[in-house]
Design an enzyme around this catalytic site. Structure first.
Site, PDB file in Angstrom:
ATOM      1  N   SER A   7      40.694 -11.290   4.508  1.00  0.00           N
ATOM      2  CA  SER A   7      41.378 -10.524   3.440  1.00  0.00           C
ATOM      3  C   SER A   7      41.657  -9.208   3.683  1.00  0.00           C
ATOM      4  O   SER A   7      42.821  -8.995   4.489  1.00  0.00           O
ATOM      5  CB  SER A   7      40.139 -10.624   2.343  1.00  0.00           C
ATOM      6  OG  SER A   7      40.506  -9.985   1.137  1.00  0.00           O
ATOM      7  N   ASP A  15      47.005  -7.340  -0.095  1.00  0.00           N
ATOM      8  CA  ASP A  15      46.334  -7.228   0.982  1.00  0.00           C
ATOM      9  C   ASP A  15      46.478  -8.285   1.976  1.00  0.00           C
ATOM     10  O   ASP A  15      47.464  -9.094   1.718  1.00  0.00           O
ATOM     11  CB  ASP A  15      44.627  -7.360   0.454  1.00  0.00           C
ATOM     12  CG  ASP A  15      44.498  -8.644   0.056  1.00  0.00           C
ATOM     13  OD1 ASP A  15      45.256  -9.278  -0.701  1.00  0.00           O
ATOM     14  OD2 ASP A  15      43.137  -8.874   0.041  1.00  0.00           O
ATOM     15  N   ASP A  70      45.542 -11.472   2.438  1.00  0.00           N
ATOM     16  CA  ASP A  70      45.708 -12.776   1.901  1.00  0.00           C
ATOM     17  C   ASP A  70      46.149 -12.774   0.765  1.00  0.00           C
ATOM     18  O   ASP A  70      46.379 -14.115   0.086  1.00  0.00           O
ATOM     19  CB  ASP A  70      44.362 -13.751   2.095  1.00  0.00           C
ATOM     20  CG  ASP A  70      43.197 -13.031   1.259  1.00  0.00           C
ATOM     21  OD1 ASP A  70      43.252 -11.609   0.930  1.00  0.00           O
ATOM     22  OD2 ASP A  70      42.279 -13.768   0.747  1.00  0.00           O
ATOM     23  N   ASP A  80      45.486 -12.166  -2.460  1.00  0.00           N
ATOM     24  CA  ASP A  80      44.780 -12.376  -3.834  1.00  0.00           C
ATOM     25  C   ASP A  80      44.806 -11.023  -4.448  1.00  0.00           C
ATOM     26  O   ASP A  80      44.388 -11.308  -5.607  1.00  0.00           O
ATOM     27  CB  ASP A  80      43.453 -12.959  -3.631  1.00  0.00           C
ATOM     28  CG  ASP A  80      42.402 -12.167  -2.929  1.00  0.00           C
ATOM     29  OD1 ASP A  80      43.025 -11.247  -2.153  1.00  0.00           O
ATOM     30  OD2 ASP A  80      41.429 -12.367  -2.559  1.00  0.00           O
TER      31      ASP A  80
HETATM   32 MG    MG Z   1      42.013 -10.656  -0.274  1.00  0.00          MG
END
Ligand code: MG
Length: 440
Positions: free
Chosen positions: A93, A235, A237, A239
């Site tokens: 992440s 960020d 990844d 999300d």
């Molecule tokens: Mg993330």
């Protein structure tokens, strides 16, 4: 001993998180799941190493594996919900470059909760994976999940209205997994797109994966010099999504959540879900719209699961992670981008104007070191009175603000969060919190 922390399994590559760990963890999951498992990854340099190990572990236990390659975590979750029995995302992440990890996804597309994690851990620590007979080791296929995901996002916003506006958008995907989705999504929404850091690169040459205000100064300059309507960054990844307004100013994540909550509640009534550490501004806009907030422990899985229970219309965290239940029950950066464009279209407002509609409040935070967190929290809990919420740590509500004291899950520290109507009062509350933890 716990394998999983607050965000799946995470650590420094080839020290904490190794190919061997990924193999054995995947064998443990495969033993439990016995079905089809999707495996995806963000752009980190160790992504292939851990992905190959995880795939081997799953195949060894007889699972069918769908390798979806580099994709945002929410894209993998979207795919798992409709096409698999579980998922593994190789990601750390927002953590720094040297980290990586494994996030497990349940059949409904939500992250694993602690009960499911414990079941996997039990097999892992007992060293009890059940390997398949030679006739039944799994088969591996590859699927490009991105077109269906982008389509899914577009179906949940007024895409044709957004397209008519022809927004100018600057995007900083930070060389992370958002690079393979957000610029393309924006193009499909007829935006004029300028990208920086949109080349996939696991060394993250330009900035750390966490999109904090201080690393987004280049994006702010590009927004202004290009006359863009907004800037957006993810960020590692994707999300999470954070925003820069048309003047180049960073938009506080709690304010962004409040803008989205206000917009959603203008169309439909229902509960709003957010962790106890989020801004009271979420409650301000919810109550003004005749709705209410359900506060949860910190962590997106808690927000997602409570949203399902109370049939919430919107939820999210004050870090740019927003959950749109009509789309899916997980934080979704691309969906957040599309929704912000929809709000700007429908309200016919600039992003800075939407920010100015949200009530002003002042947040602050600090941390103190503490030898015995449990004893300290018990002491604090027994000594406070009045309007106290113990959903996660101890949160004390005052007429003009709140103070939250909660132990870190992983380090010997206690965190103190405050929010008040004036900067001075926020400072007072922070001092009060520090005093309460004295002697811990
Ligand atoms: Mg993330």
């Amino acid at each position: 001993m716990r394998l999983f922390g607050t965000n799946g399994v995470r650590g420094i590559v080839n020290r904490d998180v190794t190919a061997d760990l990924a193999l054995r963890l995947a064998m443990s999951l495969g033993t439990l799941t016995k079905g089809t498992v999707a495996v995806g990854q963000d752009t980190r340099t160790s992504g292939s190493m851990l992905s190959c190990a995880a795939i081997a572990g799953l195949l060894a236990t007889g699972c069918k594996v769908i390798d979806v390659g580099i994709a945002p975590t929410p894209a993998v979750q979207y795919f798992v919900r409709d096409n698999a029995d579980a998922g593994i995302v190789i990601t750390a992440s927002h953590n720094p470059r040297e980290y990586n990890g494994l996030k497990l996804i349940a059949a409904d597309g939500t992250e694993f909760g602690s009960e499911e994690e414990l079941a996997v851990e039990d097999i892992y620590y007992r060293d009890a994976p059940k390997l398949a007979d030679w006739r039944e080791t799994g088969e591996l296929t590859h699927v490009d999940i991105l077109p269906a995901y982008i389509k899914g996002v577009m179906q949940n916003v007024s895409a044709s209205d957004i397209a008519k506006r022809g927004f100018i958008v600057a995007v900083d995907t930070g060389s992370g997994a958002g690079s393979v989705v957000t610029p393309f999504l924006l193009s499909k929404l007829n935006c004029k797109v300028t990208t920086i850091n949109a080349q996939i690169d696991g060394t993250f040459p330009s900035r750390n994966p966490e999109p904090t205000e201080d690393v987004l100064t280049d994006l702010g300059k590009i927004v202004v010099s290009n006359g863009a309507d907004l800037g957006v960054a993810h960020d590692g990844d994707a999300d999470r999504a954070v925003f820069i307004d048309e003047n180049g100013n960073f938009v506080n994540e709690d304010v962004l959540l409040a803008i989205v909550v206000k917009h959603v509640l203008s169309k439909k009534r229902g509960p709003v879900v957010t962790p106890v550490s989020s801004s009271q501004r979420i409650e301000d806009v919810a109550e003004a719209a005749g709705s209410h907030v359900v506060w949860t422990p910190v962590g997106s899985i808690h927000v997602a699961r409570v949203m399902m229970q109370v049939n919430a219309v919107i939820g999210g965290e004050g870090n740019g992670g927003i959950i749109f239940p009509e789309h899916q029950y997980c934080r979704d950066g691309a969906m957040t981008v599309a929704k912000v464009l929809e709000i700007m279209t429908e309200r016919d407002r600039k992003l800075s104007e939407l920010v100015n509609e949200i009530p002003k409040r002042y947040m602050d935070k600090t941390k103190v070191t503490c030898r015995d967190r449990d004893a300290a929290m018990q002491h604090i809990q027994s000594s406070v009175h009045g309007n106290v919420d113990t959903t996660d740590g101890v949160k004390i509500w005052y007429d003009d603000g709140w103070l939250l004291i909660r132990p870190s899950g992983t380090e010997p520290i206690i965190r103190i969060f405050v929010e008040a109507e004036t900067e001075m009062r926020a400072h007072e509350l922070l001092e009060l919190g520090i005093n309460m933890t004295k002697g811990c």
